[in-house]
Scaffold this motif. Sequence first.
Motif, PDB file in Angstrom:
ATOM      1  N   GLN A  14      98.833  31.985  16.902  1.00 21.54           N
ATOM      2  CA  GLN A  14      99.860  32.163  15.870  1.00 21.54           C
ATOM      3  C   GLN A  14     100.545  33.525  15.980  1.00 21.54           C
ATOM      4  O   GLN A  14     101.726  33.644  15.713  1.00 21.54           O
ATOM      5  CB  GLN A  14      99.259  31.967  14.486  1.00 21.54           C
ATOM      6  N   ARG A  15      99.800  34.561  16.372  1.00 21.34           N
ATOM      7  CA  ARG A  15     100.421  35.879  16.572  1.00 21.34           C
ATOM      8  C   ARG A  15     101.393  35.867  17.744  1.00 21.34           C
ATOM      9  O   ARG A  15     102.329  36.656  17.775  1.00 21.34           O
ATOM     10  CB  ARG A  15      99.352  36.943  16.802  1.00 21.34           C
ATOM     11  N   ALA A  16     101.151  34.997  18.704  1.00 21.62           N
ATOM     12  CA  ALA A  16     102.032  34.910  19.878  1.00 21.62           C
ATOM     13  C   ALA A  16     103.272  34.065  19.588  1.00 21.62           C
ATOM     14  O   ALA A  16     104.123  33.927  20.455  1.00 21.62           O
ATOM     15  CB  ALA A  16     101.272  34.336  21.062  1.00 21.62           C
ATOM     16  N   GLY A  17     103.357  33.488  18.401  1.00 20.27           N
ATOM     17  CA  GLY A  17     104.548  32.728  18.038  1.00 20.27           C
ATOM     18  C   GLY A  17     104.440  31.237  18.266  1.00 20.27           C
ATOM     19  O   GLY A  17     105.442  30.536  18.192  1.00 20.27           O
ATOM     20  N   VAL A  18     103.253  30.738  18.551  1.00 12.45           N
ATOM     21  CA  VAL A  18     103.073  29.291  18.715  1.00 12.45           C
ATOM     22  C   VAL A  18     103.094  28.678  17.316  1.00 12.45           C
ATOM     23  O   VAL A  18     102.275  29.025  16.466  1.00 12.45           O
ATOM     24  CB  VAL A  18     101.745  28.975  19.445  1.00 12.45           C
ATOM     25  N   GLN A  19     104.033  27.762  17.088  1.00 12.93           N
ATOM     26  CA  GLN A  19     104.258  27.270  15.728  1.00 12.93           C
ATOM     27  C   GLN A  19     103.370  26.090  15.351  1.00 12.93           C
ATOM     28  O   GLN A  19     102.791  26.074  14.277  1.00 12.93           O
ATOM     29  CB  GLN A  19     105.720  26.872  15.555  1.00 12.93           C
ATOM     30  N   ARG A  20     103.249  25.133  16.207  1.00 16.79           N
ATOM     31  CA  ARG A  20     102.499  23.915  15.864  1.00 16.79           C
ATOM     32  C   ARG A  20     101.092  23.992  16.426  1.00 16.79           C
ATOM     33  O   ARG A  20     100.823  23.579  17.539  1.00 16.79           O
ATOM     34  CB  ARG A  20     103.227  22.686  16.405  1.00 16.79           C
ATOM     35  N   VAL A  21     100.168  24.537  15.625  1.00 20.06           N
ATOM     36  CA  VAL A  21      98.758  24.642  16.018  1.00 20.06           C
ATOM     37  C   VAL A  21      97.959  23.777  15.048  1.00 20.06           C
ATOM     38  O   VAL A  21      98.090  23.896  13.830  1.00 20.06           O
ATOM     39  CB  VAL A  21      98.257  26.093  15.958  1.00 20.06           C
ATOM     40  N   GLY A  22      97.151  22.887  15.604  1.00 22.89           N
ATOM     41  CA  GLY A  22      96.333  22.011  14.771  1.00 22.89           C
ATOM     42  C   GLY A  22      94.902  21.986  15.256  1.00 22.89           C
ATOM     43  O   GLY A  22      94.568  22.529  16.300  1.00 22.89           O
ATOM     44  N   LEU A  23      94.050  21.339  14.481  1.00 22.98           N
ATOM     45  CA  LEU A  23      92.636  21.201  14.822  1.00 22.98           C
ATOM     46  C   LEU A  23      92.335  19.735  15.108  1.00 22.98           C
ATOM     47  O   LEU A  23      92.798  18.844  14.405  1.00 22.98           O
ATOM     48  CB  LEU A  23      91.747  21.687  13.677  1.00 22.98           C
ATOM     49  N   SER A  24      91.548  19.513  16.132  1.00 22.53           N
ATOM     50  CA  SER A  24      91.126  18.158  16.474  1.00 22.53           C
ATOM     51  C   SER A  24      89.891  17.822  15.676  1.00 22.53           C
ATOM     52  O   SER A  24      88.970  18.629  15.562  1.00 22.53           O
ATOM     53  CB  SER A  24      90.827  18.088  17.970  1.00 22.53           C
ATOM     54  N   VAL A  25      89.864  16.631  15.065  1.00 28.53           N
ATOM     55  CA  VAL A  25      88.711  16.198  14.299  1.00 28.53           C
ATOM     56  C   VAL A  25      88.242  14.841  14.813  1.00 28.53           C
ATOM     57  O   VAL A  25      89.005  14.085  15.399  1.00 28.53           O
ATOM     58  CB  VAL A  25      89.035  16.092  12.787  1.00 28.53           C
ATOM     59  N   LYS A  26      86.981  14.559  14.563  1.00 29.54           N
ATOM     60  CA  LYS A  26      86.426  13.263  14.943  1.00 29.54           C
ATOM     61  C   LYS A  26      86.764  12.276  13.835  1.00 29.54           C
ATOM     62  O   LYS A  26      86.481  12.538  12.673  1.00 29.54           O
ATOM     63  CB  LYS A  26      84.901  13.361  15.092  1.00 29.54           C
ATOM     64  N   SER A  27      87.396  11.189  14.179  1.00 31.66           N
ATOM     65  CA  SER A  27      87.738  10.207  13.160  1.00 31.66           C
ATOM     66  C   SER A  27      86.517   9.349  12.872  1.00 31.66           C
ATOM     67  O   SER A  27      85.664   9.127  13.718  1.00 31.66           O
ATOM     68  CB  SER A  27      88.885   9.325  13.626  1.00 31.66           C
ATOM     69  N   GLY A  28      86.426   8.886  11.649  1.00 31.99           N
ATOM     70  CA  GLY A  28      85.277   8.107  11.229  1.00 31.99           C
ATOM     71  C   GLY A  28      84.245   8.997  10.581  1.00 31.99           C
ATOM     72  O   GLY A  28      84.426  10.185  10.398  1.00 31.99           O
ATOM     73  N   ALA A  29      83.127   8.407  10.183  1.00 41.54           N
ATOM     74  CA  ALA A  29      82.100   9.198   9.517  1.00 41.54           C
ATOM     75  C   ALA A  29      80.879   9.125  10.279  1.00 41.54           C
ATOM     76  O   ALA A  29      79.970   9.129  10.614  1.00 41.54           O
ATOM     77  CB  ALA A  29      81.891   8.717   8.099  1.00 41.54           C
TER      78      ALA A  29
END
Length: 141
Positions: free
Chosen positions: A126-141
């Motif tokens: 984010q400091r480098a200016g990357v705008q779209r940063v997300g986290l990968s999650v495991k779907s399901g429980a």
Amino acid sequence: MPAVSHRGSGRRRTMNEINMVPFIDVMLVLLIIFMVTAPMITTGLVDLPSVGKSKQRPDHVIEVVVGSDESVRMRLDGKEPQSVPLRNIATRVREAQGGDANTPVVISADKAVKYEAVVKVMDTLQRAGVQRVGLSVKSGA
């Protein structure tokens, strides 16, 4: 002879008992105060974001993988991940984006990884200016 009268033995006997009535009165008043104020206290509710499924996966995805030993690797479009030092991850991601700031960057991490390591990667991007940063999650429980 003068008449001197002595009352008792001259020493007062010490009182070994504690009067509990004032103590009980104070405790009952505190109990009533707490009973009246307890329903007025609001509990802090945390509204957590929900995770939904994307309709389609974007064509060009940059995935930053944080390993259990806190090593950082970068994977482009599902290819084999390449090891990248944390200090160079921002420049490598910017190069992989090729000037398109809307190219999504997904951070994947093992659940044994410290939260701090994932936040460091996200902060660096984010400091480098990357705008779209997300986290990968495991779907399901």
